[in-house]
Enzyme design. Structure first.
Site, PDB file in Angstrom:
ATOM      1  N   CYS A  78     -11.219 -29.693   6.220  1.00  0.00           N
ATOM      2  CA  CYS A  78     -10.289 -28.615   5.879  1.00  0.00           C
ATOM      3  C   CYS A  78      -8.923 -29.203   5.549  1.00  0.00           C
ATOM      4  O   CYS A  78      -8.411 -30.041   6.292  1.00  0.00           O
ATOM      5  CB  CYS A  78     -10.189 -27.658   7.060  1.00  0.00           C
TER       6      CYS A  78
ATOM      7  N   GLN B 233     -11.448   7.301  -5.181  1.00  0.00           N
ATOM      8  CA  GLN B 233     -11.989   7.888  -3.952  1.00  0.00           C
ATOM      9  C   GLN B 233     -13.332   8.556  -4.231  1.00  0.00           C
ATOM     10  O   GLN B 233     -13.938   8.358  -5.273  1.00  0.00           O
ATOM     11  CB  GLN B 233     -10.977   8.900  -3.384  1.00  0.00           C
TER      12      GLN B 233
ATOM     13  N   CYS C 229      -6.040 -27.774   5.720  1.00  0.00           N
ATOM     14  CA  CYS C 229      -4.897 -27.104   6.323  1.00  0.00           C
ATOM     15  C   CYS C 229      -4.124 -28.073   7.206  1.00  0.00           C
ATOM     16  O   CYS C 229      -4.682 -29.048   7.705  1.00  0.00           O
ATOM     17  CB  CYS C 229      -5.339 -25.880   7.125  1.00  0.00           C
TER      18      CYS C 229
ATOM     19  N   ASP D 246      -7.767  -7.348   0.825  1.00  0.00           N
ATOM     20  CA  ASP D 246      -6.818  -7.674   1.894  1.00  0.00           C
ATOM     21  C   ASP D 246      -7.452  -7.290   3.220  1.00  0.00           C
ATOM     22  O   ASP D 246      -8.310  -6.407   3.262  1.00  0.00           O
ATOM     23  CB  ASP D 246      -5.522  -6.878   1.730  1.00  0.00           C
TER      24      ASP D 246
ATOM     25  N   CYS E 231      -5.854 -28.908  10.720  1.00  0.00           N
ATOM     26  CA  CYS E 231      -6.977 -29.847  10.689  1.00  0.00           C
ATOM     27  C   CYS E 231      -6.546 -31.201  10.145  1.00  0.00           C
ATOM     28  O   CYS E 231      -7.014 -32.244  10.607  1.00  0.00           O
ATOM     29  CB  CYS E 231      -8.117 -29.277   9.850  1.00  0.00           C
TER      30      CYS E 231
ATOM     31  N   ASP F 211       0.867  -1.169   0.000  1.00  0.00           N
ATOM     32  CA  ASP F 211       0.000   0.000   0.000  1.00  0.00           C
ATOM     33  C   ASP F 211       0.909   1.227   0.000  1.00  0.00           C
ATOM     34  O   ASP F 211       2.122   1.125   0.089  1.00  0.00           O
ATOM     35  CB  ASP F 211      -0.900  -0.035   1.234  1.00  0.00           C
TER      36      ASP F 211
ATOM     37  N   HIS G  32      -4.875 -22.257   9.919  1.00  0.00           N
ATOM     38  CA  HIS G  32      -6.227 -22.677   9.537  1.00  0.00           C
ATOM     39  C   HIS G  32      -7.001 -21.534   8.883  1.00  0.00           C
ATOM     40  O   HIS G  32      -7.640 -21.706   7.844  1.00  0.00           O
ATOM     41  CB  HIS G  32      -6.999 -23.212  10.736  1.00  0.00           C
TER      42      HIS G  32
END
Lengths: 591, 410
Positions: B304, B191, B306, B266, B309, B91, B335
């Site tokens: 899941c 904007q 991940c 994000d 898990c 950013d 996770h």
């Protein structure tokens, strides 16, 4: 307090721990092999082999500090994990007892039963904070909700439910202020022996109540803490106690063992209680860390610790037992040395059983305990604490011939305090002693082996999770870009770790724990290599002793790097919060 | 940048795109985890990559302070410094400037703020922001914009919008003469607050500069109420440019934005809430600190993929370590990152297979259940021809309607 949530397991396959030792004297450097044979449900078996000397890593609330499960599994350095059970006493029954299926302790905590020996102790061996006294049939243990009384029946039940590969028998160590009376010491010996006997009673393997060899099994491999405190006679007495032949009811209770020692798989020595003068009782995470410096004590006291060490260049006081292994401290001429205490315990006992020591504080201490006593397993708490305070360990054994050693050269530090501003732009890897991953033109050798931890040798993940069919393109294209890609990536730099430490990022400690464990692993690998290089034992002992001396001359034993790191860590901790950049920039020079 | 739309939803404005940057391909729509200080908190870059993440965000404001440009230049850029070899977006530093500094005074020249080191007034100009982002070396960089809160009313909003356009021009100049256009891609930020007229004017101006910007962020809107403005922007922005909604992280919010035509977002939410002990699931968030999870031997989500898990780590074990052990923070962070990625990956598959409206309906049904749907979600999705309420009998919730697991009693 004796129920556990899971049904009592039947048909337990008890993994068998054996220890084989190369021939050698009772006290002296030795290599051996711990072998845990495990039968799976399908009655096939597999074995975990751990060459000794080696180390175990302790857990905090069941987790290896700072390492997620994938990192524990990928750390080749980790073979033996000790789990202090007491944190789970917060809930009744303790939550791990709800775990069903085989190897419940491994599964609840996420350890690999094909790779990891998991032991269960009630208390954290590194915690020597003051505790309420034990009773005849209970031990005081500490959890986040305060003290819990754990009876010998409770402990037996937890051990049988969790099925650890190794279980530590309860022992009666006074965690109250020293000195202790003869009566107290005697009680300690008697209770510890009785509690060992209780754990050694066979347990029913089936629902059949009648005793017979076939339906009763002896508990999992039991290690015993060698009682006797700082008294050589008490220690001798305890060792005799467990080796004397039992009679009558006592003998029946532990049949077919004829003495308690026959059921013992290994001997444990906890230095934490020997070092410290216990402090007033406190809960919270000060436990085990805050100590007072002993005064006028009649037993051998630790005068410094990682937590309270004065900054270097103050008057030299012995650290741990390192410099005083063979002589008592000047002011306490009648106090025994650690050496004497260990020998007093071990003398009456069989040579070929593994010896475990917890709360070692330095590589020097480790080497000397191997050289003088023949210790087989050490705990890794001190390397984890070094990681906690931002130190990347960096030492190697044997010291390479290229290292300058001797009275004219100054000692190297045992590691690097990465808080130091000199590392802000240092883009070398964490260690000088080792090479980082094979992305270098030097080839590894016995002199400059590779550190294979995740910080020094990061590896490109081979199978990233795919979240949609379209993702195939993003992964493939990245590795098909024509560049011949090695699996290893450049090592993480001191500059990056410096940055992570100052920005209080948790990943700093992840990298440092993984790295420090790898360095410890390499130390002990080097030890085993040196000892087993000589068939003749006297030669092995002599060569090993020489290498230990070289190491002592090469590396700073006062470990001043740890002291300054601790100061820096405190500074960053204190500076946290709004306005911290202003506070920190006021302190650091040359920013 | 090579950017290609490879599929479009026939009902909503959602699309699947392939975005190729200097550090590889990122498939859109995607969620970008935030590595504020050159690290996803608690995780190593290899862990993050193994979770199937290809694009993360670094904060310019923080990296400029620590480690600083000098160190980043010496390291050869933020990728090398932090060991992350896939894509990075930075950013401009403007938002943190305003939100984190003791005082901030925006002038035409730039943003004047108090240095957090010594309190001295320091100026961040558009040129300076770009220059810092050049040193960081991110694959996508953002213009410095004059950002005002969406609650602001009055002439300040218009002033900020027009100034953002002028600053965009300055950023474009700075970027083009840096010689880095081939490696780093500049995004404009639309904007205009909540005022559709101002938004339109801003869109006019910024779309006119289309050939000199690589993508468009929709700025100043990160709450549920403003989806009308997001739709307005997404409808007008060129379809051959990625659209980025800054500061969006709740799963329902992400999916609504995707339906409106947004490609990336994000937020610190999933990683931050993980550290506080909350695991995100397709059935709603789980507050692992609550007593109800003390003895549960189930993983967070048995389906899941991940590592947490997949290893079978039980809620009981997580309960024992979250907010106490760093290893607990790592487990839930891992996770939650995978959850976010699964939500977006599922969306990609659904769009590719022409069933995105069904995916939306199934998600809301599982996630909110009988608790009811947030009204703003229902309204926003109706504007793209998806009626969540059709055939469904649940309440409409006013306000954010964010789902939370508060206590054992709930």
């Amino acid at each position: 307090m004796t129920q556990s949530a899971a049904a009592k397991p039947l048909g337990i396959h008890v993994p068998k721990l054996t220890f084989s030792l190369d021939q050698g004297p009772q006290f002296g450097p030795r290599v051996g092999r711990l072998c845990l044979t495990r039968w799976s449900d399908s009655l096939s078996r597999y074995a975990i082999d751990i060459p000794t000397p080696n180390f175990l890593v302790g857990t905090s609330r069941g987790a290896v500090p700072h390492l997620s499960r994938d990192h524990v599994l990928s750390a080749n350095a980790i073979s033996w994990i000790n789990v202090p059970f007491e944190s789970f006493l917060e809930h009744t029954p303790p939550v791990p007892t709800y775990q069903t299926g085989p190897q419940p302790l491994h599964n609840f905590l996420g350890f690999d039963s094909s790779k990891h020996i998991v032991s269960l102790s009630l208390r954290d061996p590194l915690d020597a904070g003051e505790m309420p006294p034990n009773g005849n049939a209970h031990v005081s243990a500490s959890c986040m909700r305060g003290v819990r009384k754990v009876t010998i029946a409770d402990w037996r039940s937890y051990v049988l439910t969790m099925q650890p590969d190794v279980a530590f028998a309860l022992s009666d160590t006074p965690f109250t202020a020293a000195p202790h009376s003869q009566k107290r010491i005697t009680k300690s010996i008697e209770r510890s022996a009785a509690w060992l006997a209780d754990l050694l009673r066979p347990f029913r393997n089936t629902t059949d109540d009648t005793f017979s060899e076939s339906n009763h099994t002896h508990p999992l491999n039991v290690f015993v803490h060698m009682a006797g405190g700082a008294s050589t006679s008490a220690r001798k007495s305890f060792s005799h106690h467990i080796t004397e032949i039992l009679h009558g009811a006592e003998a029946d209770a532990v049949k077919p063992f004829r003495c308690l020692d026959e059921g013992v798989a290994g001997y444990a020595f906890d230095l934490a209680t020997l070092r410290m003068k216990p402090v007033p009782f406190s809960t919270g995470d000060d436990r085990g860390r805050s100590i007072e410096i002993a005064e006028n004590s009649t037993i051998l006291q630790e005068l410094e610790s990682l937590a309270e060490i004065p900054t270097p260049n103050t008057t030299h006081t012995p650290t741990s037992f390192s410099s005083s292994m063979n002589e008592p401290l000047p002011s306490i001429s009648l106090a025994p040395t650690l050496d004497e205490l260990l020998r007093a315990s071990l003398n009456p006992l069989p040579i070929a059983k593994p010896r475990l020591i917890t709360d070692v504080r330095s590589p020097h201490e480790i080497l000397r305990l191997i050289r003088d006593i023949g210790i087989d397993v050490f705990d890794a708490g001190w390397v984890v604490k070094a990681a906690d305070i931002g130190v990347a360990l960096d030492f190697i054994f044997p010291v390479p011939s290229t290292h300058d050693v001797g009275p004219d050269h100054c000692n190297r530090d045992i590691g690097h305090n990465l808080y130091d501003s000199k590392y802000a732009s240092d883009f070398t890897g964490l260690t000088d002693a080792f090479l980082a991953g094979p992305g270098h033109d030097k080839t590894p050798s016995s002199v400059s082996p590779i550190c294979s931890c995740i910080a020094c040798s990061p590896v490109i993940p081979s199978y990233p999770i795919r979240h949609s069919k379209a993702d195939v393109k993003s992964h493939q294209a990245h590795s098909d870009d024509g560049v011949g890609r090695e699996p290893f990536l450049p090592a993480f730099t001191r500059a990056y770790l410096h940055h992570l430490l100052h920005t209080h990022e948790m990943s700093a400690h992840t990298f440092l724990v993984a790295h420090n464990l790898a360095v410890l692993d390499a130390l002990l690998t080097g030890v085993r290599t040196i000892i087993s290089a000589h068939v003749d034992h006297n030669e092995a002992t002599a060569v090993f002793a020489q290498e230990v001396t070289r190491f002592e001359e090469a590396y700073d034993e006062a470990m001043s790097v740890l002291h300054s790191a601790r100061d820096n860590w405190e500074d960053v901790k204190r500076a946290r919060g709004k306005g911290r950049l202003a506070r920190e920039s006021g302190k650091t020079e040359g920013k | 940048m090579q950017f290609e739309v490879i599929a479009k939803c026939r009902t909503t404005r959602a699309r699947v795109c392939r975005m190729e940057l200097a550090h590889g391909i990122t498939m859109l729509p995607t969620f970008m985890p935030v590595a504020t200080q050159a690290a996803i908190k608690g995780l190593t870059p290899q862990q993050v990559e193994s979770l199937g993440i290809t694009l993360i965000l670094n904060n310019t404001y923080h990296l400029n302070l620590r480690p600083g440009i000098k160190v980043l230049d010496e390291a050869g850029g933020a990728h090398k410094f932090q060991g992350w070899n896939r894509n990075i977006l930075t950013d401009s530093g403007g938002f943190q400037l305003v939100s984190l500094s003791k005082f901030a005074n925006i002038t035409e020249e730039g943003a004047l703020f108090a240095s957090p080191f010594n309190g001295q007034p320091t100026m961040l100009t558009p040129e300076e922001s770009l220059s810092i982002q050049h040193s960081i070396g991110a694959d996508i960089i953002m213009q410095l914009d004059d950002v005002v809160s969406s609650l602001t009313v009055g002439p300040r909003v218009s002033e900020a919008m027009h100034r953002s356009v002028r600053w965009l021009d300055r950023c474009i100049e700075q970027h083009e003469k840096s010689g880095r256009k081939d490696r780093q891609n500049l995004f404009a930020i639309v904007q205009g607050g909540l005022d559709p007229t101002l938004r339109d004017q801003c869109l006019d101006a910024m779309i006119a500069r289309k050939d000199r910007v690589a993508g468009y962020a929709i700025g100043g809107l990160s709450g549920g109420e403003e989806k009308g403005n997001i739709k307005q922007c997404a409808d007008r922005l060129p379809s051959d440019r990625p659209r980025y909604s800054m500061g969006v992280g709740f799963a329902e919010d992400l999916l609504v934005c995707v339906a409106l035509g947004v490609d990336m977002a994000d937020c610190v939410f999933p990683t931050r809430t993980a550290r506080f002990g909350v695991a995100l699931t397709f059935k709603g968030p789980l507050n692992l600190k609550l007593g109800k999870h003390t003895t549960s031997m189930e993983p967070i989500d048995k389906d899941c993929p991940c590592p947490t898990c997949a290893s079978g780590m039980s809620r009981a074990m997580l309960h024992h370590v979250v907010t106490i052990e760093t290893a607990g923070a790592h487990a839930v962070t891992i996770h939650n990152l995978v959850f976010q990625a699964q939500v977006m990956g599922g969306a990609r598959d659904a769009i590719l297979e022409g069933r995105f409206p069904e995916y939306l309906r199934a998600f809301f049904r599982d996630y909110f259940g009988d608790a009811g749907y947030p009204e703003w979600c229902v309204n926003a999705l109706r504007s793209v021809d998806v009626d969540l309420m059709e055939g469904v009998n649940v309440p409409l919730i006013r306000g954010s309607g964010a789902k939370w697991e508060y206590s054992d009693a709930a």
